[in-house]
Each structure stands twice: as structure tokens, then as C-alpha cells.
Design a protein around this motif. Sequence first.
Motif, short mmCIF file in Angstrom:
data_model
loop_
_atom_site.label_atom_id
_atom_site.label_comp_id
_atom_site.label_asym_id
_atom_site.label_seq_id
_atom_site.Cartn_x
_atom_site.Cartn_y
_atom_site.Cartn_z
N GLY A 9 49.57 33.47 33.82
CA GLY A 9 49.04 33.77 35.15
C GLY A 9 47.58 34.16 34.97
O GLY A 9 46.98 33.95 33.90
N LEU A 39 51.65 31.13 44.17
CA LEU A 39 51.65 31.92 45.40
C LEU A 39 50.25 32.05 45.97
O LEU A 39 49.26 31.82 45.30
N ALA A 42 43.86 32.34 48.56
CA ALA A 42 42.58 32.55 47.88
C ALA A 42 42.49 34.00 47.45
O ALA A 42 43.22 34.85 47.94
N ASN A 189 60.54 29.52 28.28
CA ASN A 189 60.96 30.76 28.91
C ASN A 189 61.28 31.81 27.84
O ASN A 189 62.15 31.59 27.01
N TYR A 256 50.62 33.54 54.01
CA TYR A 256 49.30 33.18 53.48
C TYR A 256 49.10 31.69 53.67
O TYR A 256 49.95 30.90 53.28
N GLY A 397 43.04 43.96 48.03
CA GLY A 397 42.69 42.69 47.37
C GLY A 397 42.43 42.89 45.88
O GLY A 397 41.50 42.32 45.33
C1 LIG Z 1 50.69 35.97 48.16
C2 LIG Z 1 49.82 36.78 47.26
C3 LIG Z 1 48.47 36.91 47.53
C4 LIG Z 1 47.64 37.66 46.71
N1 LIG Z 1 46.32 37.79 46.99
C5 LIG Z 1 45.51 38.50 46.15
C6 LIG Z 1 44.11 38.66 46.41
O1 LIG Z 1 43.58 38.20 47.41
N2 LIG Z 1 43.35 39.35 45.52
C7 LIG Z 1 43.89 39.89 44.38
O2 LIG Z 1 43.15 40.49 43.58
N3 LIG Z 1 45.21 39.76 44.13
C8 LIG Z 1 46.03 39.10 44.97
N4 LIG Z 1 47.36 38.98 44.72
C9 LIG Z 1 47.91 39.62 43.54
C10 LIG Z 1 47.71 38.77 42.32
O3 LIG Z 1 48.12 37.45 42.53
C11 LIG Z 1 48.49 39.32 41.17
O4 LIG Z 1 48.28 40.71 41.09
C12 LIG Z 1 48.02 38.67 39.87
O5 LIG Z 1 48.27 37.29 39.93
C13 LIG Z 1 48.73 39.29 38.69
O6 LIG Z 1 48.47 38.54 37.55
P1 LIG Z 1 49.46 38.58 36.31
O7 LIG Z 1 48.86 37.66 35.32
O8 LIG Z 1 49.72 39.99 35.93
O9 LIG Z 1 50.85 38.02 36.84
P2 LIG Z 1 51.20 36.61 37.48
O10 LIG Z 1 50.02 36.00 38.10
O11 LIG Z 1 52.42 36.85 38.29
O12 LIG Z 1 51.58 35.70 36.22
C14 LIG Z 1 52.77 35.87 35.49
C15 LIG Z 1 53.03 34.57 34.74
O13 LIG Z 1 54.05 34.81 33.79
C16 LIG Z 1 54.96 33.73 33.83
N5 LIG Z 1 56.25 34.24 33.33
C17 LIG Z 1 57.05 35.14 33.92
N6 LIG Z 1 58.14 35.39 33.18
C18 LIG Z 1 58.03 34.61 32.07
C19 LIG Z 1 58.86 34.40 30.93
N7 LIG Z 1 60.03 35.04 30.79
N8 LIG Z 1 58.45 33.51 29.99
C20 LIG Z 1 57.27 32.85 30.12
N9 LIG Z 1 56.46 33.00 31.19
C21 LIG Z 1 56.81 33.87 32.15
C22 LIG Z 1 55.00 33.31 35.28
O14 LIG Z 1 55.48 32.00 35.45
C23 LIG Z 1 53.54 33.46 35.66
O15 LIG Z 1 52.80 32.29 35.42
C24 LIG Z 1 48.20 38.28 45.57
C25 LIG Z 1 49.56 38.15 45.28
C26 LIG Z 1 50.37 37.43 46.14
C27 LIG Z 1 51.85 37.33 45.83
#
Ligand SMILES: Cc1cc2nc3c(=O)[nH]c(=O)nc-3n(C[C@H](O)[C@H](O)[C@H](O)COP(=O)(O)OP(=O)(O)OC[C@H]3O[C@@H](n4cnc5c(N)ncnc54)[C@H](O)[C@@H]3O)c2cc1C
Length: 502
Positions: A9, A39, A42, A189, A256, A397
Motif C-alpha cells: 500500500g 479504495l 484522491a 498472502n 467517495y 486527511g
Molecule cells: C476511502 C478512503 C479514503 C481515504 N482518503 C484519504 C485521504 O484523502 N488522505 C489521506 O491521507 N488518507 C486517506 N485515507 C487513508 C489512507 O488510504 C490509509 O491511511 C493509507 O492507505 C494507509 O496506508 P498503509 O500502507 O498503512 O495501508 P494500506 O494502504 O491499507 O495497504 C495495505 C496493503 O497491505 C496488503 N495486505 C494486507 N494484508 C496482507 C497480507 N496478509 N499479505 C500480503 N499483503 C497484505 C493490502 O492488500 C494492501 O495493499 C483514505 C482511506 C479510505 C479507506
Amino acid sequence: MHIVVVGAGLGGLTLSHALAKRGHTVDLIEKQPAVKSQLGAAIGLTGGLAVMRSLGLAREIDPYLTPMRSFKGSSLVGGGGAAEPEGKLTTSFGEAMIPEKAQFELPPILLDRRSSESRNYEMFHDEGGAAASDSQRRRTVHGISRTALSDDESGPSSEAFMAMITREHLHALLHRTLPLNVSLWLNCNVVHVEPFSYGGTSASVTLSDGTRLTGDLVVGADGIHSIVRRTVASDDADGRTLTTSQRRYTGISGVYGLVVKHTFELMMKCSLKKDEKAEALLESLPVGGLHEFEGKGAIATVFNLKRHYMFVFFEAREDPPTSDENWTNPAVQEEISSKIKAQGMPSLFEHLLRAAPDGGRVVHLGLYESEPMRTSWSRGRAVLLGDSAHATTPFLGQGANQAMLDAWSLAFHLPPANASDYICADDDDLHHHIQKALHRYETARSTHATNIKSVSRMFGHIRLGITSWDRCVRRCFMQTLLTCGRGCLFRQMLKWASQLNV
Ligand SMILES: Cc1cc2nc3c(=O)[nH]c(=O)nc-3n(C[C@H](O)[C@H](O)[C@H](O)COP(=O)(O)OP(=O)(O)OC[C@H]3O[C@@H](n4cnc5c(N)ncnc54)[C@H](O)[C@@H]3O)c2cc1C
């Protein structure tokens, strides 16, 4: 070092870039078959923008950015009935203009491009490897950040206070530019995490097909459903098993949407009935402008990006939408559309909703935040980052921004790849440095990330106020925020949210 990052992510991708820059090799594991945003529409980058810049990706990201220029808030009076579906608009919150050159101070950069990694690390440690004092470190860090700043060409990433980018573009950019020392494992996974492999000197993950990958460190960047968190936070300091769920529903649902401008304009032109009100609203919204409308227990926002319109509709709702409530289901589309109407929201939102599925996208989901961590963010050689540690509501945000700042901070605190050549006498010494780095990373990030969660939750409650008292508080709050010092307070809030302690 060799580091296994679970989750590609925004947090995992940013971390892989940062670690690679420090010379580490990375296995980046993603369970989806492709690196893409699942998800949202922007993202408003603030601290994340500074991180991208620090990673040397300013030139790549610039063409995709729409710097934020204004924030306007309106409340709706009445409306929602059959006779007068649209509420009467009162622009009661005022408008904050965001000056063109309003960049807040960058958090310190990861690497001065002209200096070697080892030099950068040495700047924070004396010859024996002991860390410099906090004040020393801060001074040095700001020194580096300013030097690097003056070097960079100017573009939205170096000038904007906050800039919007579609999630798809941000993911694609981070994916496309992954350095060679990052191996991406798609469709893999992770089903098990072992934080104490080889006598505690490494950690490993097991994939669903039985493959085992080992690294000096495993990082859980696997989002709100994190499997790494289940291991890291499985029991507390006294060995008691913690079985609480990892996330909780906030009582708010969100729609969204991202609409391709070209499609939308065509649709409006071809429409049999001209909607002058909707057109006038859009005309009053410059590129980079955001307009938020307040209903009863709901808010709707439209943002004008370079090539898209983004819209968001938040509503207080007892139960979260289920997967049956998929947007592609026409009955669900109809239901959302009538909810927006019932709130007396401008007809513009209905047009946007109708246009979104054509080349754009819409998601409808419940908003969750993670339960507070009751243990440290790390256990043995496994550590958490981003949503896995502190998923927050979207009202500031900051979710993605905080994940990117975490990534920057973690990479910054870990010893560089060649540390063993000149800092660590032996494996025990390296182990000690890694443990210290994990501790420093958590100290730097946890309080701030937790505060962001609390403020964002409070902000959401105020903004979605249902009773007239709630709405009155909201109006005063938003008015003060947007008009005080011509938006100065609003900028201060974003600045605080994006601060990075080192
Ligand atoms: C609808 C929506 C709108 C948003 N808008 C904003 C915004 O405008 N501004 C902002 O700053 N934030 C926003 N956010 C929040 C932001 O998207 C998240 O906080 C951010 O993406 C977190 O990043 P991350 O890398 O921690 O997790 P994630 O982006 O959730 O990434 C996790 C990744 O891990 C992978 N994964 C999970 N489990 C496993 C596993 N067991 N094995 C291998 N891979 C795995 C998933 O497939 C995913 O690709 C929004 C969130 C949502 C839901």
C-alpha cells in the motif's frame, strides 16, 4: 540489511523506496495480483508531499498534483422535501485562501543527495555509534533539509501547502519508480509471522503456499486488517493474551467518487434539461478549490482537480455498509442518490454520482479506525507501520500522510545497509542498533499518530453534528478555522498534522 515488507500500500511502497535509498535490499509482499489502490478517490498530500520530495520523486509527482488553493464551507438551510429538494445555500463558514507559495517547513530529508548514506548516518551518531542529543540532531537535520531544498527545481511539490493526487496515480508512481534492490512479490498472502527467527536475530513470514521468507526485519505495512499486528500485539508485557478486535466502526459511512472532467462536461452538455445552479456552483470553484456543504448529520464535498472532480459524502449511520451494498448495484446507487437528495444537497452531487462510473470510480464504505495499541509497535524483529498501527478517520486527511511519514521515519532511524562496516562491531552490536532504532521510531511517531487519531475523530463528530446545537458548534468552529487570520489557523492545523519529530 535485508528487510521484508508486508503490504504494497502507500506505506509499504514508500518504505521500500526509503530503505532502498539507504542501501538495504527489500522483499515487498502484496496479496493482491497488482499494485493498485483499492479504495478512495484522491488524497490530499501534506507531509506525504515532503516525503516524496525527500525521496527524490519531486519531478515525477509534479505533473499529477493539483495544489490546493481554497477551502470554502457552506451550510444548507431547509431542502430535502419534494417541493424544494435543494436546500438554500448560505456561505456561512467563509473561505480560506491558500497562498500559492505556502509550503510549510519540510520534515528533514532522508538523504542529502550529495552525501553518502554513511555520512548521513554519522551525522546523528558519534564515532562509537552513540546517538547525538535530540537538540543536536534536530539542528543538523534542519540544516540538511534546507540545503537540499535550495537545490531543487520548483514545482507544485516544492511550493504547495497541500496538493491533491488521485490514489491511482500515487500508487502507480511509487510502483513504477521502485528501485532495483526491491523485489516485489505479487499475489502472495502472508499467513504467518515469526518475529524471533534464528535466536531472535531475524524474523520471517510464511506465505499461503508455504514459502518462507526471512529478513533482518519484518515490517507490517499491511493495513487495518494487519496480520503482522496480530503477532506483534498478541500479548501484553506480562504475557497476557490480548484478544480484542483490531478495528472499530466509527458510526459514519462515506461515499467517495472520482469523475473524469471530460466525461462530466460531455454529460452535462448532452443533458436535456440544463441545470444552471449546478453549472454556477462548478464555475465558482477554481481548479484547486474545495467546497464543502453541510446538511443535517451529513457533509458533501467537491474538489476540483486538474483532470477530475472528486466528491465525498459522509453520513452518520448506525451500521456500516456491507459488501452487498456494492456501488455497481443500481439499487444501491439509487439509495445513495436519494440520501443525498434527502439532505437537501445541491443537485451537482447527483450529476457527479451519475457520471462517476464512466471512467471514474465510486466506493461506498463504513469508516473504521484501529483500536489503540496496548503493546509496543514492535516485537522481536517485527514492527508495524501506517494503518496497521494507527488507522484513523479521514477528517484531517491524514491516514496516507501519516503512513508515509512513518515509512520515512523508520528508514531514517535504522542503521544504513553498510553499518556493519563501520558502526557495528559484531552481530550483537547490530542487534542492539536495530532494537534502539525501533524504539526511536516508535517514540518519534506514536504520540503524534495517536493525537491525529483523536483530533480527527473529534473533528468528524463536530462536522457531522445532527442536532441544531451540534450544527451551531460546527459553524462557529469552521468559521474560526477558515477565517481566523485569513486561513492561518487552518494552515496551522495542517502544519501540525504533518509535523515529523525525529
Ligand atoms: C476511502 C478512503 C479514503 C481515504 N482518503 C484519504 C485521504 O484523502 N488522505 C489521506 O491521507 N488518507 C486517506 N485515507 C487513508 C489512507 O488510504 C490509509 O491511511 C493509507 O492507505 C494507509 O496506508 P498503509 O500502507 O498503512 O495501508 P494500506 O494502504 O491499507 O495497504 C495495505 C496493503 O497491505 C496488503 N495486505 C494486507 N494484508 C496482507 C497480507 N496478509 N499479505 C500480503 N499483503 C497484505 C493490502 O492488500 C494492501 O495493499 C483514505 C482511506 C479510505 C479507506
